[in-house]
Enzyme design. Structure first.
Site, mmCIF file in Angstrom:
data_model
loop_
_atom_site.group_PDB
_atom_site.id
_atom_site.type_symbol
_atom_site.label_atom_id
_atom_site.label_comp_id
_atom_site.label_asym_id
_atom_site.label_seq_id
_atom_site.Cartn_x
_atom_site.Cartn_y
_atom_site.Cartn_z
ATOM 1 N N ASP A 1 2.749 -4.680 -17.004
ATOM 2 C CA ASP A 1 2.483 -5.000 -15.588
ATOM 3 C C ASP A 1 3.784 -5.132 -14.792
ATOM 4 O O ASP A 1 3.961 -4.496 -13.757
ATOM 5 C CB ASP A 1 1.715 -6.323 -15.467
ATOM 6 C CG ASP A 1 0.246 -6.165 -15.784
ATOM 7 O OD1 ASP A 1 -0.123 -5.135 -16.366
ATOM 8 O OD2 ASP A 1 -0.527 -7.083 -15.457
ATOM 9 N N GLY B 1 -6.392 -8.173 -11.434
ATOM 10 C CA GLY B 1 -5.833 -7.184 -12.357
ATOM 11 C C GLY B 1 -5.008 -6.115 -11.665
ATOM 12 O O GLY B 1 -4.693 -5.080 -12.243
ATOM 13 N N LEU B 2 -4.628 -6.353 -10.404
ATOM 14 C CA LEU B 2 -3.823 -5.355 -9.682
ATOM 15 C C LEU B 2 -2.343 -5.748 -9.627
ATOM 16 O O LEU B 2 -1.587 -5.223 -8.814
ATOM 17 C CB LEU B 2 -4.372 -5.134 -8.267
ATOM 18 C CG LEU B 2 -5.749 -4.471 -8.174
ATOM 19 C CD1 LEU B 2 -6.133 -4.212 -6.734
ATOM 20 C CD2 LEU B 2 -5.793 -3.163 -8.947
ATOM 21 N N GLY B 3 -1.955 -6.679 -10.470
ATOM 22 C CA GLY B 3 -0.532 -6.983 -10.597
ATOM 23 C C GLY B 3 0.010 -7.907 -9.517
ATOM 24 O O GLY B 3 1.222 -7.948 -9.284
ATOM 25 N N SER B 4 -0.872 -8.675 -8.893
ATOM 26 C CA SER B 4 -0.444 -9.540 -7.793
ATOM 27 C C SER B 4 0.688 -10.500 -8.200
ATOM 28 O O SER B 4 1.682 -10.628 -7.493
ATOM 29 C CB SER B 4 -1.669 -10.322 -7.284
ATOM 30 O OG SER B 4 -1.293 -11.497 -6.659
ATOM 31 N N PRO C 1 -5.049 -8.121 -3.983
ATOM 32 C CA PRO C 1 -5.999 -9.186 -4.324
ATOM 33 C C PRO C 1 -5.483 -10.035 -5.489
ATOM 34 O O PRO C 1 -4.926 -9.496 -6.450
ATOM 35 C CB PRO C 1 -7.265 -8.429 -4.736
ATOM 36 C CG PRO C 1 -7.115 -7.064 -4.182
ATOM 37 C CD PRO C 1 -5.654 -6.790 -4.058
ATOM 38 N N ALA D 1 2.922 -10.351 -10.652
ATOM 39 C CA ALA D 1 4.202 -9.673 -10.899
ATOM 40 C C ALA D 1 4.810 -9.188 -9.585
ATOM 41 O O ALA D 1 6.023 -9.272 -9.375
ATOM 42 C CB ALA D 1 3.994 -8.495 -11.849
ATOM 43 N N ALA D 2 3.961 -8.698 -8.675
ATOM 44 C CA ALA D 2 4.485 -8.139 -7.420
ATOM 45 C C ALA D 2 5.074 -9.228 -6.524
ATOM 46 O O ALA D 2 6.131 -9.027 -5.922
ATOM 47 C CB ALA D 2 3.387 -7.376 -6.682
#
Ligand code: PMV
Length: 312
Positions: free
Chosen positions: A145, A98-101, A94, A103-104
């Site tokens: 992150d 805050g789930l690191g989208s 998402p 950076a990923a």
């Protein structure tokens, strides 16, 4: 031939905000949610571009966009000219949760591009490039992150030091519940900075208490003493509340998780929205999810924290 780069999402388990002030923090990858970039050869003269499947958007190398920036940084790092290549990007992480989208997707793109150029970037190098892009998103990020997303491993992180992997002695399951409020990390970090500036000694003590929670949590996780984590999560959340980074929506999810039997719960990440994590050990996952949704969660996912091999 299609070359693929990918990277997982992440959650911060303990230590957010205090990590900006030199305390340790621990974070783990969420492998069930990933960003994937596929490199496809393009006709001569087509240049390098990203087709972002989720956003129905095409981004060119010269665009003023964080995704174009990671391509330019990757080419600079490899001292390479832009190839004729299309990077097709998709992600199940998402956005702004805050789930690191951010950076990923950066890590996935840099991996696919460097692989297509025949020079896959080592993780350490890739991490410094993704950190540069994180600065555009967050201003003064600690670097946690990008580190957990790039290495795809549980990370014990102290700002300015080489990240350390840590052992997961026994797997455990977390519920991650999204408030649906885009967590403004930059704003929350700025507010904590102002708070700290007004009474540094007082807030340094709070940061040190958070640091002590992180150290205790790391030791218990390594020893497989999952039961000890609940109270530590609750303590960390209370300390984050004093830092003013929780909010009614997060507190409602924390309360609902505990009422549904979770041994501990806390906000995760910048706060003021974004995600809450709850220890789901010994709980009925269906009942926990239903309680979280009743308390306002727009998305609930379960992830098992366990030791697995390094990213590729
Ligand atoms: O909001 P997130 O998940 O990107 O986490 C931010 C973590 C902070 O400690 C608040 C800031 C940082 O840069 O470490």
């Amino acid at each position: 031939m299609t070359l693929i780069g990918s990277a997982p999402g992440k959650v911060i388990l303990f230590g957010e905000h205090a990590v900006v002030y030199g305390q340790p923090a621990i974070a783990v990858p969420v492998h069930s949610r990933r960003a994937v970039a596929r490199a496809r050869p393009a006709p001569p003269g087509a240049g390098l571009r990203i087709v972002a499947a989720n956003l129905a958007q095409t981004i060119c190398l010269s665009d003023d966009h964080p995704l174009a920036l990671i391509l330019r940084l990757t080419l600079d790092a490899l001292d390479a000219d832009p190839p004729d290549l299309t990077l097709v990007l998709s992600s199940t992480i998402p956005i702004a949760g805050g789930l690191g989208s951010g950076a990923a997707v950066s890590a996935a793109l840099a991996r696919a591009l460097s692989a297509a150029l025949g020079a896959p970037l080592p993780d350490e190098r890739l991490n410094t490039l993704v950190y540069e892009v994180e600065k555009v998103h967050h201003g003064t990020p600690s670097g946690i992150d990008n580190t957990v997303v790039v290495y795809g491993q549980p990370v014990y992180f102290v700002r300015g030091q080489a990240p350390q992997r840590f052992t997961i002695g026994a797997p455990f399951t977390l519920a991650i519940a999204d408030t649906g409020i885009a967590g403004p990390t930059r704003v929350a970090v700025g507010d904590v900075r102002r708070l700290h500036g007004r009474a540094p000694e007082r807030w340094d003590r709070v940061f040190a208490e958070i640091g002590a929670v992180v150290e205790a949590a790391r030791a218990h996780i390594a020893a497989g003493e999952t039961g000890a984590l609940g109270p530590l999560m609750n303590r960390n959340h209370a300390l984050l509340q004093t830092l003013t980074v929780s909010c009614p929506a997060l507190d409602a999810l924390v309360d609902a998780a505990r009422a549904a039997g979770a041994p501990g719960a806390k906000l995760s990440g910048g706060g003021r929205g974004g995600n809450m994590i709850a220890l789901a050990e010994g709980t009925d996952h269906g009942a926990l999810e239903a309680a979280l949704r009743r308390a306002g969660a727009v998305r609930v996912l379960f992830t098992t924290v366990e030791q697995i091999g390094p990213e590729r």
